[in-house]
Design an enzyme around this catalytic site. Structure first.
Site, PDB file in Angstrom:
ATOM      1  N   ASP A 166       0.870  -1.175   0.000  1.00 49.19           N
ATOM      2  CA  ASP A 166       0.000   0.000   0.000  1.00 49.19           C
ATOM      3  C   ASP A 166       0.914   1.233   0.000  1.00 49.19           C
ATOM      4  OD1 ASP A 166      -2.119   1.731   0.042  1.00 49.19           O
ATOM      5  OD2 ASP A 166      -3.201   0.692   1.613  1.00 49.19           O
TER       6      ASP A 166
HETATM    7  C1  BGC Z   1      -5.044   3.162   0.170  1.00 53.16           C
HETATM    8  C2  BGC Z   1      -5.136   2.166  -0.957  1.00 53.16           C
HETATM    9  C3  BGC Z   1      -5.013   2.890  -2.281  1.00 53.16           C
HETATM   10  C4  BGC Z   1      -3.716   3.687  -2.304  1.00 53.16           C
HETATM   11  C5  BGC Z   1      -3.483   4.436  -3.606  1.00 53.16           C
HETATM   12  C6  BGC Z   1      -3.822   4.068   0.026  1.00 53.16           C
HETATM   13  O1  BGC Z   1      -3.796   5.075   0.978  1.00 53.16           O
HETATM   14  O2  BGC Z   1      -5.012   2.473   1.403  1.00 53.16           O
HETATM   15  O3  BGC Z   1      -6.325   1.440  -0.874  1.00 53.16           O
HETATM   16  O4  BGC Z   1      -5.068   1.974  -3.323  1.00 53.16           O
HETATM   17  O5  BGC Z   1      -3.737   4.626  -1.244  1.00 53.16           O
HETATM   18  O6  BGC Z   1      -4.397   5.455  -3.797  1.00 53.16           O
END
Ligand code: BGC
Length: 784
Positions: free
Chosen positions: A312
């Site tokens: 993530d």
């Molecule tokens: C979230 C993810 C997301 C990523 C990119 C993160 O903060 O937890 O679910 O895909 O950001 O936007």
């Protein structure tokens, strides 16, 4: 020229529309894959893909290899963007691409910008390796679908598959190759804002929705025209955040993990997902990006996952913050050794670049590094990026103009609505008798809130509000008046996303006191009041947990004042949580979630009876936040007699509406349950059949559900567990014989007593019905 992707989309669209009509969905069809598109070029063989990737790997320097393991956030032009570390020097991401230090970007959604950046990689970098573009295509790209929780409430995997196929087609045409979706995290705590992105509390429903979304995004193989790579997330356990507080640690037993939280991921992997995203938080003390047991042992060895794992956002750099690495370099080493392939980051000097030294120091093996690089190269090869790195902006414009897309969104919005109350058959509104409607509430004319939370930095979104939808439907036949009554409630804490991307769109200014009074007066003057209340779109989603489940702002007061007029009240709820109405009882309640671009027309059809609600709750509707976490599949306690009155200070500790519940404009009856065998051997299957009858006067759809309970076993087993479901359309008076087959896979579970999967000899109860309170019962036994 024939477009194979369109052909497939139409097949899916037809399947969805058919299901909405008399045809219905046969139970067996739920598991069936959508037929592969005709004229679709065959995918290259695994061996051919690997050989090509290895040949390329052989030409790469160590620096070029580690560059492939870096993915940057890229919004607008990042030349000069800084990392989240304020002391870091501005970073020129374009130059880093040219040097081969970046293998992938996220957040680029404009085809021209995709082409510009791709050109840097393909023309200026030494080995001309194209970039992989990822994005959060969560519930639509240009055409916005109902949120994933709503899709789950349709209990119709074909609806979810069709929606994600549209999203994939639009995204691919813009140059996006891969989505960070589906989110398949189970949650049993509606305080957690990301509940909106998943399928709710149940592993069987969650697994069906996970697999359907992967099929929708990816098509029949990775690289299929008009499709993108699916990346189920967040591996694993994120939905059990302590206290429902986003990002906080998760403590889960192995039994909960294997039986509840992992099955949707397993289903997504079995459906062929090309990517997995590791979660942020600690699972039982170990941050997910450093959890080698999860990534290497469970995901790769046990499940045979062959794709790439991404962290993530900032997951590697957060390992030191989480106390799981002493430095960014150690974090990169830990992550890759744990099974991470790609690090999602804010632009800056990537910790992954230090892996060159880690290989020299032998803390990371050459084989581990090469394997991660190969996985990324293979994804790019499968997506055809070496042959077709660029996109055609004109083709993108044509793609998003396809009217079939809006139709998919509208059907999905209609099929995901859940009717919770309908006293005296108030709904559907009688078009002949209803002369005037007062439409009230801060979300009645807010197309932005109607879309839901993950309408991010993509193309400028549009949507049709409920007011616009109703106006178009009613024309001059009914006098429609409107007042927001109260302002859209505001969050107390701004989230990371607020104000940066598609910020909340405020309603036109009004005087709070007089608008409230005006709304109540309109209700008093009209035949019926329709209130559209709930949570603003930025109150759900990431970093959007809530401590309470009441209606935010002054909405409760407004609801009570309108009910006090004595006029019939329809409450249309827009939210992704069970809302605590604190004893207020509108005659009709229709939960429409965040219904997306076509929310307005869909809700208008539902209110006026041109669509019939058939959705069911994907979670238990608890009375208040203090009952969280809660799920219907709890274990039998030593004191079952008090289970409904566990709290000293409330009348009940059972949910307001059970999991799987939802009404229709017609009624259904279940009868004549037959179990094909009284006793089966371990490993054997049996059939459970019953009659389902539409006992009302309208055509409608029912989600028939089958639950089991294992009476004794190696471990205690839940009081009920959903095992099968099917959504079917029935004409008035029609009876259908439905058969579900229970297999050994449905009857086994992971036991902490043996630390493995078991199928116990035991007696079982089985129930079928229209919710988790199903009461048509039978039994069977697995012989020792
Ligand atoms: C979230 C993810 C997301 C990523 C990119 C993160 O903060 O937890 O679910 O895909 O950001 O936007």
């Amino acid at each position: 020229m024939k477009n194979p992707h369109r052909a497939r989309l139409r097949v899916l669209l037809m399947a969805t529309c058919l299901a909405a009509g008399a045809g219905g969905v046969a139970p067996g069809a739920l598991a069936a894959k959508a037929p592969p598109a005709r004229n679709t070029p065959a995918p290259p063989s695994d061996a051919a893909v690997e050989a090509r990737a290895r040949a390329l790997l052989g030409q790469m320097t160590q620096a070029e290899k580690v560059g492939q393991l870096v993915q940057f956030f890229y919004s607008g032009t990042n030349a000069g963007a800084t990392t989240s570390d304020a002391s870091a020097k501005p970073y020129d991401a374009d130059a880093a691409i040219a040097r081969g230090e970046v293998g992938s970007l996220l957040l680029v959604t404009d085809p021209n910008e995709v082409n510009r950046l791709q050109r840097i990689a393909v023309e200026n970098s030494r080995l001309k390796i194209p970039l992989l573009f990822g994005f959060d295509v969560i519930h639509g790209f240009h055409t916005i679908m109902p949120v994933p929780l709503a899709m789950a409430a349709s209990w119709d995997p074909k609806v979810a598959e069709a929606g994600q196929a549209v999203a994939a087609a639009e995204a691919r045409a813009a140059g996006v190759n891969w989505t960070f979706a589906p989110m398949v995290d189970i949650t049993r705590d509606p305080r957690w804002g990301r509940i909106v992105e998943g399928a709710g509390e149940d592993p069987v429903l969650g697994a069906a929705m996970a697999a359907a979304q992967v099929r929708g995004f990816q098509g029949s193989y990775i690289g299929a025209p008009g499709h993108i790579i699916a990346g189920p997330k967040h591996f694993a356990g994120y939905g059990a955040a302590t206290g429902g507080r986003d990002y906080d640690e998760v403590e889960l037993s192995d039994s909960q993990l294997h039986n509840v939280y992992l099955p949707p991921f397993k289903a997504a992997v079995d459906a062929g997902a090309g990517n997995i995203m590791s979660a942020y938080m600690q699972l039982n003390g170990v941050p997910a990006a450093a959890n080698g047991w999860l990534l290497n042992e469970v995901l790769r060895k046990e499940w045979g996952f062959k794709g790439f794992v991404v962290t993530d956002a900032g997951g590697v750099l957060s390992l030191p913050r989480q106390g799981a690495a002493a430095s960014p370099e150690e974090a990169a080493t830990r992550a890759i050794n744990a099974g991470v392939d790609l690090s999602m980051e804010f632009p800056g000097k990537s910790p992954m670049l230090s892996l060159v030294d880690a290989v020299k120091a032998d803390t990371v093996s050459q084989d581990t590094l090469d394997t991660a690089v190969l996985r990324l190269l293979e994804a790019k090869i499968r997506m055809g990026l070496f042959e077709n790195p660029y996109v055609d902006p004109k083709a993108y414009a044509a793609q998003i103009a396809d009217p079939a897309h809006a139709q998919v969104a509208r059907t999905a919005a209609e099929r995901s609505a859940v009717l919770l109350e309908n006293e005296g058959g108030l709904l559907p509104l009688n078009a002949a008798k209803t002369k005037s409607i007062a439409l009230i509430g801060p979300f009645a004319d807010s197309w932005h809130d109607t879309l839901g939370p993950w309408v991010f930095t993509g193309p400028k979104p549009t949507g049709v509000s409920i007011l616009e939808g109703l106006k178009a439907k009613l024309g001059t036949k009914v006098a429609l008046s409107y007042s927001p009554g109260v302002p859209v409630p505001e969050r107390i804490h701004k989230s990371f996303f607020d104000g940066k991307v598609n910020p909340p769109v405020p309603l036109p200014a009004f005087d709070a006191k007089s608008e409230f009074d005006k709304a109540v007066a309109l209700a008093a003057e009209s035949d019926v009041a329709v209130l559209v209340l709930g949570e603003a779109q930025n109150m759900a989603g990431e970093s959007a947990s809530r401590e309470g489940l009441g209606l935010p702002g002054r909405q409760q007061e407004l609801l009570e004042a309108v009910i006090a007029t004595g006029k019939p009240v329809v409450l249309v709820l827009m939210s992704a949580r069970p809302i605590d109405l604190k004893g207020a009882r509108p005659a009709a309640v229709l939960d429409v979630w965040y219904p997306g671009s076509q929310g307005g027309p869909a809700v208008a059809d539902l209110l006026m009876g041109d669509a019939v609600p058939g959705g069911k709750l994907p979670y238990s509707w608890i009375n208040s936040a203090s009952e969280a976490p809660y799920s219907y599949d709890f274990m039998p306690s030593h004191a079952p007699w008090g289970a409904a009155t566990r709290y000293w200070d409330t009348a009940t500790s059972t949910p307001r509406y059970p999991f799987g519940y939802g009404l229709s404009y017609t009624t259904f009856a279940y009868a004549n349950l037959a179990v094909s065998k009284d006793t089966i051997a371990k490993g054997a299957s049996l059939d459970v059949s019953f009659d389902l009858t539409n006992t009302g006067k309208r055509k409608g759809e029912e989600v028939a559900q089958l639950y089991i309970h294992q009476r004794a076993g190696t471990s205690s087993r839940p009081v009920r567990q959903l095992k099968k479901f099917a959504r079917m359309a029935l004409a008035p008076g029609e009876t259908r014989r439905v058969t579900f087959t229970l297999t050994a896979d449905d009857l086994r579970y992971w036991s902490a007593a043996t630390r493995g999967w078991v199928e116990d000899a035991s007696a079982f109860d089985v129930w079928v019905g229209g919710s988790s309170k199903a009461d048509l019962a039978g039994e069977f036994t697995i012989a020792p």
